[in-house]
Write a protein that holds these residues in place. Structure first.
Motif, short mmCIF file in Angstrom:
data_model
loop_
_atom_site.label_atom_id
_atom_site.label_comp_id
_atom_site.label_asym_id
_atom_site.label_seq_id
_atom_site.Cartn_x
_atom_site.Cartn_y
_atom_site.Cartn_z
N UNK A 128 -0.96 11.28 4.71
CA UNK A 128 0.14 11.17 5.68
C UNK A 128 1.17 10.14 5.26
N UNK A 129 0.81 9.21 4.42
CA UNK A 129 1.75 8.18 3.99
C UNK A 129 1.09 7.28 2.96
N UNK A 130 1.77 6.18 2.64
CA UNK A 130 1.24 5.24 1.66
C UNK A 130 -0.01 4.57 2.19
N UNK A 131 -0.90 4.22 1.27
CA UNK A 131 -2.08 3.45 1.62
C UNK A 131 -1.67 2.01 1.85
N UNK A 132 -1.70 1.58 3.10
CA UNK A 132 -1.26 0.22 3.42
C UNK A 132 -2.41 -0.75 3.21
N UNK A 133 -2.12 -1.88 2.60
CA UNK A 133 -3.10 -2.90 2.30
C UNK A 133 -2.90 -4.10 3.21
N UNK A 134 -3.91 -4.95 3.39
CA UNK A 134 -3.76 -6.14 4.25
C UNK A 134 -2.63 -7.04 3.75
#
Length: 802
Positions: free
Chosen positions: A134-140
């Motif tokens: 669904x979108x970019x893999x967001x990181x902490x």
């Protein structure tokens, strides 16, 4: 049981490689069924920070991002990205030029709609981590820019799946597996701490055990002021996802995490939805509950419930109720940690058509000594992640399962394993396993721990010694014994010989399940004869395998159907196996009979397609000929019969020495149509014991003198059975008559209505002298007179030769 190796190594970290660890577990009885890495192989992907995002000048759905990849020169890279969640300040994976992604994708510097792109920002799917695209893999936010993404997310971590046997419920947790690895490798383990949390509120609920034999221990605690919307820590979410458990909310995730960590299933109720005390009781007749999975159950009286003073809250050990479950608006919760006996939980979930992780553990046995520890561990994590104030631990306890000590005799160990182990070696192995013991002379008195339900007798302790000592360390010694050749009587044919005869005739042997579809029994079983009620299984492995077979015919018909779908046109099959019947006097199992049967079936052309003979489908007489060949030297009688599996006019029962041994015929047209068979198969089924009988050879003198032949044609009533005529002729024939065979049947012109013409060949011979015509004619006349007097036959033709 699926888990990540890194989680296991955080508890115990032996100096063995991942592959050796898997082999070690498998050889110890914890079979590693599958091994895989968290993500497939890729390289050249780092943690990057999006500094700015602007619209692509020539594409509405594309953005131009300025990205910091932490390369040290302070410059930002320009990357074109189509992800909808691209925003300034995000930290995401970035594939640099030259990177190779899963699927063989190689990243190059490219122009996208006229704008140069120096890499690619990645989603979880593009890295092979999950199916989320669904979108970019967001990181902490604290992810270090420039670090290799495989190192940051520990993507080289291995996922192990154990195929545990039902007796090893203690290994349905990371603590249990760590305990095993510690014992196998003699490496110290560090288990999760569960110090009691400080009590800061007096909120509590009374607990009442109304069914103490099913729930002998129930612990609970009220926690107020929790923030159910608090995010689940990434480390916990990662461990859950790598164990195939989806992250839901922090409170639910914590209960699932503790279950995986300690093996104790927990449940959390919304405390505001509860009224009065908590009860553990059996369901009342007609009582219903709506579960978390949306399923409404009408409960049986043997189902254990958790209730309050007003209504059911959960099916104990299986699943909680929808109306008392926690949600994102929950601020007060009641946390449950209990021990439900395996008998109280086993089969309840399957009865209602679903399964749960909790029931899987409770029905195998949960460590009742860790119920309080699990509650404290979960309370600790809830206070750390969601905040709140913990109430006192409330508990109700009845008689817990006894763990009686077991005596182990070292000489018995040597006898069973074939090797002698010293007392110090045995003591060391027990210590590594955490088994408390004392000494009584040379013997060991071992008390099984609360988490080992599988240790009950001396042999269980010997198995533990063998596992830990190492099966590879036990030498394989060839057995030595005196062998004696068993007698093989000539009055019985070995089963191998029977099978070989059929194989030589072109039949293929099949082996089918003894569990069959109930419809097969209805269609092919002798429901008005020997088996009026089929034997139903209490817990069938599949709906189409719900009864025990009383005939082999259903399996053979199914085999034919399967072969026809694979374009086989000529099919010849046979099977030997037990059939099952109700019989109050049956042996060897009281109330049942389990005789061996042999069934054979032929379908399609009687001969392979060829130019020398016309094409003809198999019929009754083809299978009858095969059976007569198989029964030789016994001569069988065939009498017309009615059987639900057979064509009404083309079926017969088989008798040898006046004893019925089976049936044969063509399949009933109704079943041929139902099972989509273009032609009707011909088949037989007989008792295998009757077939295995044989006769000792007996000497009979062979005549050297010529035989005399006479052909006799008679007219009889059409309804008169041929076998009746043959039996009468055989019992009244003169001594010189050696054989009487039918060679012609005629109805039509010249034969009156309701009659038929039968032509017999009579063979006469003597071993000492040549027969005279007068003797031959007299013998034939004697037979004619018998036929006239007994059956009122009309003589049609009589001729002969010498």
């Amino acid at each position: 049981m699926k888990f990540s190796e890194s989680w296991l190594r955080s508890l115990v970290n032996p100096t063995v490689t991942g592959g050796d660890l898997s082999h070690l577990l498998t050889m110890a009885g914890l079979e590693v069924e599958a091994e895989e890495t968290v993500a497939p192989a890729f390289d050249g992907v780092v943690v990057a920070e999006v500094l700015a995002v602007t619209r692509h000048p020539d594409a509405d759905r594309l953005n131009v991002c300025r990205v910091d990849i932490g390369d040290g020169d302070g410059s930002a890279r320009q990357i074109v990205c189509g992800a909808p969640n691209a925003a300034a300040g995000l930290k995401v994976p970035c594939a640099l030029p030259g990177a190779r992604l899963p699927g063989g994708v190689k990243i190059k510097i490219a122009k996208v709609r006229g704008v140069e792109s120096l890499g690619m920002l990645c989603s979880a799917r593009e890295l092979g981590i999950s199916d989320d695209a669904a979108g970019l893999l967001t990181l902490p936010p604290d992810a270090p820019v420039g670090q290799n993404i495989r190192d940051y997310l520990d993507l080289d971590d291995r996922l192990l799946t154990l195929k545990l046997t039902p007796n090893r419920a203690d290994c349905l947790s990371l603590t249990g597996i760590a305990r095993e690895v510690s014992a196998l490798t003699d490496t110290p383990a560090s288990y999760p701490s569960a110090t009691p949390v400080p009590v800061s509120t007096d909120a509590r609920r009374q607990i009442i055990l109304d069914a103490p034999e099913a729930c002998p221990l129930y612990c609970g605690r009220v926690i107020t002021g929790v923030d159910a919307r608090a995010p689940t820590p990434d480390w916990m979410k990662r461990r859950l996802e790598r164990s195939d458990i989806r992250s839901i909310s922090a409170l639910v995730d914590i209960t699932n995490y503790v279950m995986l960590e300690l093996g104790q299933p927990l449940h959390a109720f919304d405390n505001r939805q509860l009224e009065g005390a908590i009860h553990a009781r059996l369901a009342r007749a007609g009582e219903q509950i709506l579960l978390l999975n949306g399923q409404t159950l009408e409960l049986d009286g043997d189902v254990l419930l958790i209730t309050d003073d007003r209504r059911p809250l959960a099916v104990a050990g299986v699943m909680g109720g929808e109306n008392s479950g926690i949600g994102l608006d929950t601020t007060e919760m009641f946390l449950e940690s209990a021990f439900f006996t395996p008998k109280a939980v086993a089969g309840r979930a399957r009865r209602y058509g679903f399964a749960s992780d909790a029931s899987y553990r409770f029905e195998r046995g949960v460590d009742f000594g860790a119920s309080r520890q699990a509650l404290e561990r979960a309370s600790q994590l809830i206070l750390e992640i969601c905040g709140g104030q913990a109430g006192p631990l409330c508990e109700a306890q009845a008689a817990l399962p006894a763990r009686p000590p077991i005596r182990l005799r070292p000489p018995r160990v040597a006898k069973v394993l074939g090797i002698a182990l010293s007392a110090s070696r045995i003591a060391g192995l027990f210590s590594r396993l955490g088994l408390a013991f004392s000494r009584d002379g040379d013997d060991f008195i071992v008390t099984p721990p609360t988490y080992r339900f599988d240790i009950e007798i001396e042999e269980d302790l010997i198995e533990e010694i063998a596992r830990l000592h190492g099966y590879d360390e036990i030498p394989a010694q060839p057995p030595q014994a005196r062998l004696a050749m068993l007698p093989q009587t000539e009055e019985a044919r070995p089963l191998f010989r029977v099978r070989q005869i059929l194989a030589d005739r072109g039949f293929q042997e099949v082996i089918n399940f003894a569990f069959v579809d109930a419809a097969w029994e209805s269609d092919f079983g002798d429901d008005f004869g020997s088996n009026p009620a089929p034997i139903r299984l209490a817990n069938p492995i599949a709906s189409q395998m719900s009864v025990m077979r009383s005939t082999l015919i259903g399996g053979l018909v199914a085999n034919v159907s399967a072969n026809l779908k694979r374009k086989q046109s000529q099919i010849r099959l046979f099977e030997t196996g037990r059939c099952f019947f109700r019989d109050p006097a049956g042996q060897p199992v009281k109330g049942f009979q389990q005789p061996w049967k042999l069934a054979a079936l032929t379908y399609g052309g009687a001969l392979p397609e060829q130019w020398g003979a016309p094409t003809r489908a198999v019929d009754f007489y083809d299978i009858k000929g095969e059976l007569e060949l198989l029964l030789a030297p016994f001569a069988a009688r065939f009498e017309k019969t009615a059987h639900p599996a057979l064509h009404p006019g083309r079926g017969a029962r088989i008798l040898i020495d006046q004893r019925e041994i089976g049936f044969l015929g063509e399949l009933h047209p109704q079943w041929a149509q139902k099972y989509e068979l273009p032609l009707a198969p011909a088949l037989f089924e007989i008792d295998l014991d009757a077939l295995r009988q044989a006769r000792l050879p007996r000497y009979a003198e062979v005549s050297r003198l010529p035989a005399a032949y006479r052909d006799l044609a008679i007219v009889v009533d059409r309804e008169l059975a041929l076998q009746t005529l043959l039996d009468g002729l055989a019992s009244n024939r003169p001594a010189i008559v050696q054989d009487i065979q039918l060679f012609d049947l005629y109805t039509g012109k010249g034969i009156e209505q309701g009659k038929k013409s039968l032509a017999f060949r009579i063979v006469m011979q003597d071993t000492q002298r040549t027969l005279q015509d007068t003797e031959v004619d007299a013998a034939v006349q004697q037979l004619i007179e018998y036929l006239r007097q007994t059956f009122a036959v009309q003589l049609r033709v009589q001729q002969g030769s010498t």
